[in-house]
Design an enzyme around this catalytic site. Structure first.
Site, PDB file in Angstrom:
ATOM      1  N   GLU A   1     -21.456 -38.499 -18.543  1.00 15.45           N
ATOM      2  CA  GLU A   1     -21.920 -37.120 -18.395  1.00 15.45           C
ATOM      3  C   GLU A   1     -21.054 -36.270 -19.328  1.00 15.45           C
ATOM      4  OE1 GLU A   1     -21.144 -35.185 -14.660  1.00 15.45           O
ATOM      5  OE2 GLU A   1     -22.510 -33.531 -15.106  1.00 15.45           O
TER       6      GLU A   1
ATOM      7  N   ARG B   1     -14.357 -49.975 -10.393  1.00 14.77           N
ATOM      8  CA  ARG B   1     -13.777 -49.141 -11.439  1.00 14.77           C
ATOM      9  C   ARG B   1     -12.317 -49.492 -11.649  1.00 14.77           C
ATOM     10  NH1 ARG B   1     -15.603 -43.671  -9.853  1.00 14.77           N
ATOM     11  NH2 ARG B   1     -14.483 -43.093 -11.729  1.00 14.77           N
TER      12      ARG B   1
ATOM     13  N   LYS C   1     -11.623 -37.336 -12.686  1.00 13.10           N
ATOM     14  CA  LYS C   1     -11.745 -36.127 -13.502  1.00 13.10           C
ATOM     15  C   LYS C   1     -11.127 -34.936 -12.774  1.00 13.10           C
ATOM     16  CE  LYS C   1     -15.269 -36.442 -15.851  1.00 13.10           C
ATOM     17  NZ  LYS C   1     -16.661 -36.590 -16.295  1.00 13.10           N
TER      18      LYS C   1
END
Length: 559
Positions: free
Chosen positions: A34, A261, A271
């Site tokens: 994104e 992950r 983030k």
RNA sequence: UGGGGGAUCGUCUAGUGGUAGGACAGCGGACUCUGACUCCGCCGGCGGGGGUUCGAAUCCCUCUCCCCCAGCCA
């Protein structure tokens, strides 16, 4: 050299099986960031997987920006992401944006409505949330769930045409409000959001959500294997629900496969957490050399190859994991050791005068650029009566195994001769400010290693520089992770130590662009972006392995 | 306490009924004009309990622990 482990994993085995079964006759993957922030080393895992698999199977991997939320995204991030991907060494076969498919996605939504599988809900966000139920309690149907298709069609068109306010209504899939999987409790497909989109401008005021956009985008692009992280596992039934019901690419459906992950100890990766560091001023920005972002690692001096190697070592599984930072550090050492030119630099200088060396005399030494690679050549290093050595290489009252300089002790100057410390000049506070030594000219080419060896720079032509020493961002390996957890209380106060008065050997006056140097006995260093003409700034990428530090620690701990 | 996943040396990972292997870390040694590099050696593991089998990390049952999910974020 150890054998490289076969790069196989459960995902590749699944692909092999799909190919063998004729489910697909080629492999298409995608890397779908994104554009709302910078890439970090966790993304490197996804890239390694997606680009690597496409490459090995002779398939292709597209770069697709998941730009379905204009409120958070912008073109600058997209550009930065492209730059980071190229830096890491990956090339996409094509570039796309979810927003390229807005028209088709809209058509998909209409198709669902016509089939009675989606409806416009006029409840507000709070009511929708309340109606969703909880983990243990089923949800309840929206009062608008029974709207006839014709009405839904008209309403949805009205949403698209801007006839309603933001948040006034949404389009939802009609699935099962009692599903134990909350993602299936009539998920929202479209919301009204009047926000200029980085690519489509003001053309749309309704935007699809991830769940609705992602699978269809995969299908449109002919993606065969849609690889994502574990938190999307519960979304897979929804991903498939759409694909089962839409005419779009029904024959060859993409398969979503999840993997765990990447997590690293002594740092944070989300983030959210990374933003906190930037916004809180704990770091200088997204490219601060302490950040696990690709930009941070790049600025620090990490090489793309070392990061790829790291990911390949870490592997792909479905198990929660926290990789030791030491593993990453080892990868960059492994890469740089055979290729980094050696130089001498003194980070915390201590003056040393060789009393029996004639004033005014200098000599030039050809110092090899690499101890094991004669092909890398040599450079001249000047030596004279006045030098600087590392302050740490001198100790007034050294412990037993200290192989360096101390009053009365002998040590070798790297590439030169043995010196013996005969005196210490102190300042008013008794701190050593200058060492007096005698050298033995006959030991210039002495064989065997009987003493310690220390690096030095020549006072006459040394180059001033600032050196930034980096350490782990956090002082705690496993910082608190939750949304409200305050990991910042564990910021390592020594994650950045700046040495403004370092001295480098003269050959470093103009560093070779792009070259990572080994400062002998200290570590690997790379010029920082702050370097400029007349101002040298070096970042320490990583220290050398240091068994003395270990001995020293044990000594300190054991008393 | 609903649903979905996951548990193999300290860490990461291989294994898919037939001798539990590798990497990193750690420890010890050799070598060395970098306390680097390199080399050698060592340490150390199948979450627990049952069962099936000649044989189980692997199959079955059961227990325990860990992760994810209640955005009109992705």
């Amino acid at each position: 050299m150890s054998a490289t482990p076969a790069p196989t994993n459960f995902i590749r085995r699944q692909i092999d099986a799909d190919l063998a079964a004729g489910r697909h006759d080629r492999v298409v993957t995608r890397f779908p960031p994104e554009p709302n922030g910078y890439l970090h080393i966790g993304h490197a895992k996804s890239m390694w997987l997606n680009f690597g698999i496409a490459d090995d199977y002779g398939g292709c991997c597209t770069l697709r920006f998941d730009d379905t939320n204009p409120a958070r995204e912008d073109a600058e991030f997209a550009a930065a992401i492209e730059e980071d991907i190229r830096w890491l060494g990956y090339r996409w076969s094509g570039i796309a944006f979810a927003s390229d498919y807005f028209e088709q996605l809209y058509a998909c939504a209409v198709e669902l409505i016509e089939k009675g599988l989606a409806y416009v809900d006029s409840q507000n966000a709070d009511d929708i949330r309340a109606g969703r139920g909880t983990l243990t309690r089923p949800g309840v149907d929206s009062p608008y769930r029974g709207r006839p298709a014709a009405e839904n069609l008209a309403l949805f068109e009205g949403m698209k045409d801007g006839r309603y306010r933001d948040g006034e209504m949404v389009l939802r899939a009609k699935i099962d409000m009692a599903s134990p999987n909350l993602n299936l409790r009539d998920p929202v497909l479209y919301r009204i959001r009047r926000h200029r989109h980085q690519r489509t401008g003001d053309q749309w005021c309704i935007y699809p959500l991830y769940d609705f956009a992602h699978g269809q985008s995969d299908a449109i692009e002919g993606v065969t294997h849609s690889l994502c992280t574990l938190e999307f596992e519960d979304h897979r039934p929804l991903y498939e629900w759409f694909l089962d019901r839409l005419t779009l690419a029904k024959a060859r459906r993409p398969r979503q496969i999840e993997f765990s992950r990447l997590n690293l100890n002594y740092t944070v990766m989300s983030k959210r957490s990374l933003s906190q560091l930037v916004e809180g001023g704990d770091v200088s920005g997204w490219d601060d050399p302490r950040m696990p972002t690709l930009r941070g690692l790049r600025r620090r001096g990490f090489t793309p190859a070392s990061i790829r190697r790291f990911i390949s070592l870490v592997g792909i599984t479905r198990k929660a994991n926290v990789i030791e930072m030491g593993q990453l550090e080892n990868c960059v050492r492994e890469h740089l050791e055979p290729v980094a030119p050696r130089v001498m630099a003194v980070i915390e200088p201590l003056k040393l005068v060789i009393e029996n060396y004639p004033p005014g005399r200098t000599e030039t030494i050809d110092a090899p650029n690499h101890p094991a690679e004669p092909g890398m050549g040599a450079r001249p290093v000047t030596l004279s009566r006045e030098l600087y050595i590392e302050r740490d290489d001198f100790m007034e009252n050294p412990p037993n195994k200290f192989l360096r300089l101390a009053p009365g002790r002998e040590v070798r100057l790297r590439y030169a001769f043995l010196i013996r410390c005969t005196g210490v000049v102190r300042d008013a506070k008794g701190r050593a400010v200058e060492l007096r030594c005698q050298y033995d000219p006959d030991t210039r080419h002495g064989g065997g290693r009987k003493t310690g060896i220390i690096h030095w720079v020549n006072a006459g032509d040394a180059v001033a520089a600032e050196v930034r020493l980096y350490d782990r961002l956090l002082s705690r390996a496993d910082p608190p992770a939750g949304k409200d957890a305050d990991f910042r209380q564990f910021l390592n106060p020594r994650s950045l130590v700046v040495r403004r008065h370092a001295l480098l050997e003269a050959s470093l006056a103009e560093p070779e662009p792009g070259v990572r140097y080994q400062f002998e006995r200290l570590g690997y260093f790379f010029p920082d972006a702050d370097s400029g003409p007349g101002k040298l700034v070096f970042n320490r990428i990583v220290t050398l392995r240091d068994s003395w530090a270990k001995i020293d620690r044990q000594r300190a701990a054991g008393g």
